[in-house]
Design a protein around this motif. Structure first.
Motif, PDB file in Angstrom:
ATOM      1  N   GLN A  92      36.244   6.671  28.653  1.00 25.75           N
ATOM      2  CA  GLN A  92      36.337   5.718  29.758  1.00 25.75           C
ATOM      3  C   GLN A  92      35.689   6.324  30.998  1.00 25.75           C
ATOM      4  O   GLN A  92      35.651   7.546  31.150  1.00 25.75           O
ATOM      5  CB  GLN A  92      37.785   5.320  30.040  1.00 25.75           C
ATOM      6  CG  GLN A  92      38.645   6.385  30.684  1.00 25.75           C
ATOM      7  CD  GLN A  92      40.062   5.920  30.930  1.00 25.75           C
ATOM      8  OE1 GLN A  92      40.694   5.365  30.036  1.00 25.75           O
ATOM      9  NE2 GLN A  92      40.563   6.154  32.130  1.00 25.75           N
ATOM     10  N   THR A  93      35.201   5.459  31.818  1.00 28.21           N
ATOM     11  CA  THR A  93      34.575   5.901  33.055  1.00 28.21           C
ATOM     12  C   THR A  93      35.648   6.436  33.994  1.00 28.21           C
ATOM     13  O   THR A  93      36.725   5.848  34.123  1.00 28.21           O
ATOM     14  CB  THR A  93      33.834   4.724  33.718  1.00 28.21           C
ATOM     15  OG1 THR A  93      32.879   4.219  32.789  1.00 28.21           O
ATOM     16  CG2 THR A  93      33.125   5.154  34.980  1.00 28.21           C
ATOM     17  N   ASN A  94      35.353   7.543  34.643  1.00 32.25           N
ATOM     18  CA  ASN A  94      36.266   8.145  35.612  1.00 32.25           C
ATOM     19  C   ASN A  94      36.342   7.233  36.831  1.00 32.25           C
ATOM     20  O   ASN A  94      35.318   6.926  37.443  1.00 32.25           O
ATOM     21  CB  ASN A  94      35.747   9.538  35.999  1.00 32.25           C
ATOM     22  CG  ASN A  94      36.690  10.276  36.916  1.00 32.25           C
ATOM     23  OD1 ASN A  94      37.615   9.710  37.482  1.00 32.25           O
ATOM     24  ND2 ASN A  94      36.442  11.570  37.067  1.00 32.25           N
ATOM     25  N   SER A  95      37.533   6.799  37.190  1.00 31.37           N
ATOM     26  CA  SER A  95      37.688   5.885  38.330  1.00 31.37           C
ATOM     27  C   SER A  95      37.348   6.558  39.657  1.00 31.37           C
ATOM     28  O   SER A  95      37.006   5.888  40.624  1.00 31.37           O
ATOM     29  CB  SER A  95      39.107   5.312  38.375  1.00 31.37           C
ATOM     30  OG  SER A  95      40.038   6.366  38.529  1.00 31.37           O
ATOM     31  N   LEU A  96      37.413   7.895  39.707  1.00 31.85           N
ATOM     32  CA  LEU A  96      37.092   8.617  40.937  1.00 31.85           C
ATOM     33  C   LEU A  96      35.611   8.982  41.035  1.00 31.85           C
ATOM     34  O   LEU A  96      35.113   9.286  42.117  1.00 31.85           O
ATOM     35  CB  LEU A  96      37.937   9.891  41.041  1.00 31.85           C
ATOM     36  CG  LEU A  96      39.451   9.679  41.028  1.00 31.85           C
ATOM     37  CD1 LEU A  96      40.167  11.019  41.011  1.00 31.85           C
ATOM     38  CD2 LEU A  96      39.880   8.833  42.219  1.00 31.85           C
ATOM     39  N   ASN A  97      34.930   8.990  39.905  1.00 29.68           N
ATOM     40  CA  ASN A  97      33.506   9.306  39.875  1.00 29.68           C
ATOM     41  C   ASN A  97      32.877   8.450  38.778  1.00 29.68           C
ATOM     42  O   ASN A  97      32.898   8.815  37.608  1.00 29.68           O
ATOM     43  CB  ASN A  97      33.290  10.801  39.597  1.00 29.68           C
ATOM     44  CG  ASN A  97      31.826  11.183  39.554  1.00 29.68           C
ATOM     45  OD1 ASN A  97      30.936  10.333  39.611  1.00 29.68           O
ATOM     46  ND2 ASN A  97      31.566  12.477  39.434  1.00 29.68           N
ATOM     47  N   ARG A  98      32.322   7.331  39.142  1.00 23.27           N
ATOM     48  CA  ARG A  98      31.818   6.346  38.183  1.00 23.27           C
ATOM     49  C   ARG A  98      30.684   6.890  37.302  1.00 23.27           C
ATOM     50  O   ARG A  98      30.376   6.308  36.271  1.00 23.27           O
ATOM     51  CB  ARG A  98      31.327   5.088  38.907  1.00 23.27           C
ATOM     52  CG  ARG A  98      32.318   4.473  39.870  1.00 23.27           C
ATOM     53  CD  ARG A  98      33.460   3.743  39.264  1.00 23.27           C
ATOM     54  NE  ARG A  98      33.071   2.585  38.510  1.00 23.27           N
ATOM     55  CZ  ARG A  98      33.814   2.057  37.562  1.00 23.27           C
ATOM     56  NH1 ARG A  98      34.975   2.573  37.269  1.00 23.27           N
ATOM     57  NH2 ARG A  98      33.416   1.013  36.896  1.00 23.27           N
ATOM     58  N   THR A 101      32.086  10.302  32.508  1.00 30.44           N
ATOM     59  CA  THR A 101      32.830   9.716  31.398  1.00 30.44           C
ATOM     60  C   THR A 101      33.900  10.703  30.952  1.00 30.44           C
ATOM     61  O   THR A 101      33.600  11.866  30.686  1.00 30.44           O
ATOM     62  CB  THR A 101      31.885   9.406  30.214  1.00 30.44           C
ATOM     63  OG1 THR A 101      30.872   8.517  30.661  1.00 30.44           O
ATOM     64  CG2 THR A 101      32.640   8.785  29.055  1.00 30.44           C
TER      65      THR A 101
END
Length: 193
Positions: A92-98, A101
């Motif tokens: 999943q994509t890191n919500s803090l650093n788009r 992954t």
């Protein structure tokens, strides 16, 4: 350097007696031995390495996983794609650093630790069967020195990235030798529509 040291170094100059070649052959034997035990679960040696890293630290960035395994990101991405397809990991994509992954084990991935987590230790035990504990420690230490020597003296491989240059193509002439040809005529290399 003494003459006996030079003599010892020259022993490893040919392909069949090269330390690197022997390491490659041993790696292939290790891989085959591991995969005989993990293939019933659909896991390869490379994928097992990824899983072992995730069993230690779940939820890591894909690029960090590549760095910790000392593998290129593309190789890890291929392993992860396969592991994701069989339901062992999820990304999943890191919500803090788009741009990053994150990789997580699924319940099945966590369960696999009990099923195949023992395999690398068993293969190591098999490989070191005739060694005393002191010899096994010495071998391990010497291999770490070889790794460190190569890592410290390795020059990065410079691979120029070929840029795709878009050139304006000149349109093919509709005539040759002063004659005008119908471009739909198959005899001139262009099939009729």
């Amino acid at each position: 350097m003494s003459s006996s040291d030079r003599s010892r170094l020259h022993r490893f100059s040919g392909l069949e007696d090269s330390i690197g070649y022997m390491a490659r052959i041993i790696f292939r034997r290790f891989s085959a031995s591991v995969e005989r035990r993990t293939s019933p679960f659909g896991i390869t040696t490379g994928q097992l390495a990824v899983l072992r890293a995730l069993w230690i630290a779940d939820g890591v960035a894909q690029h960090q996983l590549s760095e910790s395994l000392e593998l290129c990101e593309a190789t890890v991405a291929i392993s992860l794609r396969r592991l994701e397809a069989i339901g062992v990991v999820r990304r999943q994509t890191n919500s803090l650093n788009r741009r990053e992954t994150l990789v997580f084990l699924t319940d099945l991935g966590q369960t696999l630790e009990a099923a195949i987590g023992w395999v690398p230790r068993a293969v190591n035990t098999l490989a070191l069967g005739n060694f005393t504990p002191a010899e096994a420690d010495t071998l391990h230490d010497l291999l770490l020195v070889v790794h460190r020597n190569l890592a410290e003296n390795e020059q990065p491989i410079s691979r120029p990235i070929a840029k795709r240059v878009r050139r304006k193509r000149k349109p093919a002439p509709l005539f040759a030798s002063g004659e005008l040809h119908d471009i739909r005529d198959p005899s001139h290399g262009v099939a009729a529509p």
